[in-house]
Design an enzyme around this catalytic site. Structure first.
Site, short mmCIF file in Angstrom:
data_model
loop_
_atom_site.label_atom_id
_atom_site.label_comp_id
_atom_site.label_asym_id
_atom_site.label_seq_id
_atom_site.Cartn_x
_atom_site.Cartn_y
_atom_site.Cartn_z
NE ARG A 148 -5.18 7.85 11.23
CZ ARG A 148 -4.57 7.06 10.35
NH1 ARG A 148 -5.23 6.60 9.31
NH2 ARG A 148 -3.30 6.75 10.52
CE LYS A 150 -3.00 0.56 3.51
NZ LYS A 150 -2.77 1.82 4.23
CB SER A 151 3.79 2.29 2.01
OG SER A 151 3.21 2.23 3.28
CD GLN A 189 0.67 8.16 7.21
OE1 GLN A 189 0.15 8.99 7.94
NE2 GLN A 189 0.07 7.05 6.85
N GLY A 243 -4.85 7.82 5.74
CA GLY A 243 -3.94 8.80 6.33
C GLY A 243 -2.76 9.08 5.41
CB SER A 257 5.40 9.83 11.45
OG SER A 257 4.53 9.93 10.34
CG ASP A 304 0.77 0.01 9.22
OD1 ASP A 304 0.46 0.84 10.10
OD2 ASP A 304 1.09 0.35 8.07
NE ARG A 338 -2.52 -2.06 8.23
CZ ARG A 338 -2.26 -2.33 6.95
NH1 ARG A 338 -2.46 -3.55 6.47
NH2 ARG A 338 -1.80 -1.39 6.15
C1 S3P Z 1 2.73 4.78 6.19
C2 S3P Z 1 3.32 5.10 7.38
C3 S3P Z 1 2.84 4.64 8.68
C4 S3P Z 1 1.85 3.49 8.54
C5 S3P Z 1 0.84 3.74 7.47
C6 S3P Z 1 1.53 3.92 6.13
C7 S3P Z 1 3.29 5.31 4.94
O1 S3P Z 1 2.16 5.72 9.32
O2 S3P Z 1 1.19 3.25 9.76
O3 S3P Z 1 -0.07 2.67 7.37
O4 S3P Z 1 2.89 4.84 3.85
O5 S3P Z 1 4.15 6.20 5.02
P1 S3P Z 1 2.97 6.80 10.23
O6 S3P Z 1 3.84 7.56 9.34
O7 S3P Z 1 1.86 7.65 10.81
O8 S3P Z 1 3.67 5.99 11.25
#
Ligand code: S3P
Length: 435
Positions: free
Chosen positions: A125, A24-25, A170, A97, A168, A316, A388
């Site tokens: 969030r 997914k990422s 993200q 997110g 993080s 995750d 999940r």
């Molecule tokens: C992700 C980072 C993680 C993860 C999310 C996907 C990403 O979140 O939990 O499902 O794709 O960069 P955080 O950056 O909030 O830890």
């Protein structure tokens, strides 16, 4: 959206070879960088889950032409860093997110205004974590109470040196993406290693990223060059099968082509420390990411104190890890995992409540939990619309003595649309009921 319910008949075992969907990422990042690149980007193995479809729709609404996705293939006609057009309506990130935080980074540096909206879970969030650094770069973003919707007025950005208070990926990625539009250099330092797909993929698109220990830096004003890239299978989706096969006696499965980027393999390390029998074979590199076939055979698990440094590397996978802990001998202690409270649901509270329903002894802590492994009964679990959580409790059925019913499973489609079919084929006695 219909409210699907899972009904799992207890027992069974997992066997066979299967391929879980694309990461997914990495899929989000492929869409984003492909859209911002010059020329064509061809993606294979893309996750066609609702989260990634939201990112695709957002770029289409900003004038990026795409063909697909179909069968994991997406062809993106990149418009270049300056080629996006003002969207006519708010961009809907749904449950994602990653879509919202990464898009905010891209949109902060545009010459037009935009609004990012999301579903009820996403609106709860925290967005302050991206608003602080992006605002320091010159972004103009308003968000009541630090939550979505985000109203973004494009602005001229300047580079930043930012030490993230939380680990993080993200946040790191939002800053790097905004940094593409900023004058001068943007540097992010992370307090602990987080997934580095953005850094790897930027380099793959020909954009220079300087990485030095915990710091990643890039300079604005460059260009991204369209690519052909293949997305590995998602270790976060594989995690449910790693746990399911471990806890169901007689299981033996092979998960093909799974991404084993060292910033993502915390779940393998944690389960192995618990006694799981996991073997990696056929190691290779795909799309700039390490990949392996993962064989898992059932094994008796032992409770452990999970080392804190592994938490961001398995962030995750904790819903699945809670289930493994519930099936292990002795106590498992999870600490330093407060981030779990601000995921698609409060995963500490929701997993603790669900395991208690199944008769497991769980003590919740502000930043983790203590789980005393034992036998699992059955009962009705509330997933709080968290994909999940739903998949983790489905796997718990393999070790339960009574049926498990899981409410509100439609969001499994955000990350793993094919989960019920793949799980059934592997041997899980799962039925999907539409309410
Ligand atoms: C992700 C980072 C993680 C993860 C999310 C996907 C990403 O979140 O939990 O499902 O794709 O960069 P955080 O950056 O909030 O830890």
């Amino acid at each position: 959206m219909s409210k699907s319910i899972y009904h799992v008949t207890p027992g069974g075992q997992l066997s066979g070879r299967l391929r879980v969907p694309g990461d997914k990422s990495i899929s989000h990042r492929a869409v984003i960088l492909g859209a911002l690149a010059e020329g064509i980007t061809e993606v294979d193995g893309l996750l066609e889950g609702a989260d990634v479809l939201a990112t695709i729709a957002a770029f289409q609404a900003m004038g990026v032409a795409m063909e697909g996705p179909q069968g994991g293939h997406l062809r993106i006609h990149g418009v270049g860093l300056q080629g996006l057009r003002e969207p006519l309506a708010p961009l809907d990130c749904g449950n994602s997110g990653t879509a919202m935080r990464l898009l905010a980074g891209v949109l902060a540096g545009q010459s037009f205004a935009s609004t990012l909206v999301g579903d009820a879970s996403l609106q709860r969030r925290p967005m302050g974590r991206i608003l602080t650094p992006l605002t320091a770069m010159g972004a103009q973003i308003s968000a009541a109470d630090g939550r979505a919707p985000l109203s973004i007025k494009g602005a001229r950005l300047h580079g930043i040196r930012y030490a993230m208070p939380i680990a993080s990926a993200q946040v790191k990625s939002a800053i790097l993406l905004a940094g593409l539009y900023a004058e001068g250099e943007s540097c992010v330092t992370e307090p602990a290693p987080t997934r580095d797909h953005s850094e790897r993929m930027l380099a793959g698109f020909g954009y220079a990223v300087r990485r030095q220990g915990p710091q990643a830096c890039l300079r604005g004003g460059g260009r991204l060059q369209g690519q052909a890239l293949v997305v590995p299978a998602d270790i976060s989706s594989a995690a449910f099968f790693l746990v399911g096969a471990s806890i169901a006696p007689g299981s033996d499965i092979c998960l093909e082509g799974v991404g084993i980027n060292p910033t993502r393999t915390g779940v393998i390390e944690i389960l192995t420390r618990m006694g799981a029998r996991i073997d990696l074979g056929n190691l290779r590199e795909v799309g700039g990411e390490p990949v392996a076939d993962i064989r898992v055979r059932s094994a008796p698990l032992q409770g452990i104190r999970i080392p804190r440094h592994l938490v961001p590397l398995a962030i995750d996978e904790f819903p699945a890890i809670f289930v493994a802990a519930a099936c292990a001998a002795g106590e498992t202690i999870i600490e330093g995992a407060a981030e779990l409270r601000v995921k698609e649901s409060d995963r500490i509270a929701v997993m603790a409540a669900g395991l208690k329903t199944l008769g497991v002894e769980v003590a919740e802590d502000p930043e983790g939990a203590r789980i005393r492994g034992g036998s699992l009964g059955g009962g009705s679990i509330v997933s709080h619309g968290d994909h999940r959580v739903a998949m983790a409790f489905a796997m718990a059925g393999l070790a339960a003595s009574q049926p498990i019913r899981i409410e509100d499973c439609a969001n499994v489609a955000t990350s793993f649309p094919d989960f019920p079919r793949l799980a059934q084929e592997a041997g899980l006695a799962l039925q999907v009921l539409e309410a």
